[in-house]
Design a protein around this motif. Structure first.
Motif, mmCIF file in Angstrom:
data_model
loop_
_atom_site.group_PDB
_atom_site.id
_atom_site.type_symbol
_atom_site.label_atom_id
_atom_site.label_comp_id
_atom_site.label_asym_id
_atom_site.label_seq_id
_atom_site.Cartn_x
_atom_site.Cartn_y
_atom_site.Cartn_z
ATOM 1 N N GLN A 5 53.164 76.235 -2.677
ATOM 2 C CA GLN A 5 52.800 74.843 -2.410
ATOM 3 C C GLN A 5 51.327 74.589 -2.735
ATOM 4 O O GLN A 5 50.987 73.560 -3.327
ATOM 5 C CB GLN A 5 53.090 74.491 -0.953
ATOM 6 C CG GLN A 5 54.565 74.454 -0.630
ATOM 7 C CD GLN A 5 54.814 74.350 0.864
ATOM 8 O OE1 GLN A 5 53.968 74.717 1.679
ATOM 9 N NE2 GLN A 5 55.987 73.844 1.229
ATOM 10 N N GLN A 6 50.465 75.540 -2.376
ATOM 11 C CA GLN A 6 49.039 75.387 -2.679
ATOM 12 C C GLN A 6 48.811 75.366 -4.182
ATOM 13 O O GLN A 6 48.020 74.575 -4.693
ATOM 14 C CB GLN A 6 48.231 76.522 -2.043
ATOM 15 C CG GLN A 6 46.740 76.389 -2.254
ATOM 16 C CD GLN A 6 46.159 75.165 -1.566
ATOM 17 O OE1 GLN A 6 46.454 74.903 -0.416
ATOM 18 N NE2 GLN A 6 45.320 74.431 -2.283
ATOM 19 N N HIS A 7 49.521 76.227 -4.900
ATOM 20 C CA HIS A 7 49.375 76.255 -6.355
ATOM 21 C C HIS A 7 49.838 74.930 -6.975
ATOM 22 O O HIS A 7 49.177 74.401 -7.876
ATOM 23 C CB HIS A 7 50.155 77.417 -6.956
ATOM 24 C CG HIS A 7 50.097 77.458 -8.454
ATOM 25 N ND1 HIS A 7 48.946 77.759 -9.127
ATOM 26 C CD2 HIS A 7 51.024 77.198 -9.389
ATOM 27 C CE1 HIS A 7 49.171 77.696 -10.421
ATOM 28 N NE2 HIS A 7 50.433 77.359 -10.610
ATOM 29 N N LEU A 8 50.961 74.406 -6.496
ATOM 30 C CA LEU A 8 51.447 73.133 -7.025
ATOM 31 C C LEU A 8 50.450 72.002 -6.737
ATOM 32 O O LEU A 8 50.206 71.154 -7.598
ATOM 33 C CB LEU A 8 52.818 72.806 -6.435
ATOM 34 C CG LEU A 8 53.969 73.693 -6.921
ATOM 35 C CD1 LEU A 8 55.234 73.390 -6.126
ATOM 36 C CD2 LEU A 8 54.199 73.493 -8.395
ATOM 37 N N LEU A 9 49.873 71.991 -5.556
ATOM 38 C CA LEU A 9 48.883 70.979 -5.215
ATOM 39 C C LEU A 9 47.638 71.103 -6.099
ATOM 40 O O LEU A 9 47.132 70.105 -6.622
ATOM 41 C CB LEU A 9 48.496 71.103 -3.732
ATOM 42 C CG LEU A 9 47.475 70.106 -3.207
ATOM 43 C CD1 LEU A 9 48.020 68.685 -3.326
ATOM 44 C CD2 LEU A 9 47.117 70.431 -1.773
ATOM 45 N N ASP A 10 47.164 72.344 -6.298
ATOM 46 C CA ASP A 10 46.000 72.555 -7.160
ATOM 47 C C ASP A 10 46.289 72.158 -8.604
ATOM 48 O O ASP A 10 45.436 71.590 -9.285
ATOM 49 C CB ASP A 10 45.560 74.016 -7.104
ATOM 50 C CG ASP A 10 44.982 74.401 -5.754
ATOM 51 O OD1 ASP A 10 44.594 73.484 -4.992
ATOM 52 O OD2 ASP A 10 44.916 75.615 -5.462
#
Length: 71
Positions: A5-10
């Motif tokens: 999720q953090q990677h997708l947000l970044d």
């Protein structure tokens, strides 16, 4: 928040700002492990200890120690 999720947000933020997307999680893991190993070896040499084989030497000393005479 998970790593994915953090990677997708970044990635979303980078796309909106016109920047380069961040690398996938885990891309540089082996490089970090190699650098950590090299740093440990460097510290051992600076401290005057052997750079490799320390565990085997310690085990060899323990396993092949001569029994002390009790008399």
């Amino acid at each position: 928040m998970s790593i994915t999720q953090q990677h997708l947000l970044d990635t979303y933020r980078a796309g909106r700002l016109g920047e380069v997307a961040p690398p996938l999680p885990g891309t540089h893991d082996w490089q970090v492990v190699r650098e950590w190993r090299d740093h440990r070896r460097f510290r051992a040499v600076v401290a005057g200890r052997p750079a490799h084989g320390r565990i085997r030497q310690a085990l060899r000393r323990l396993l092949h120690a001569r029994p002390r005479s009790t008399w």
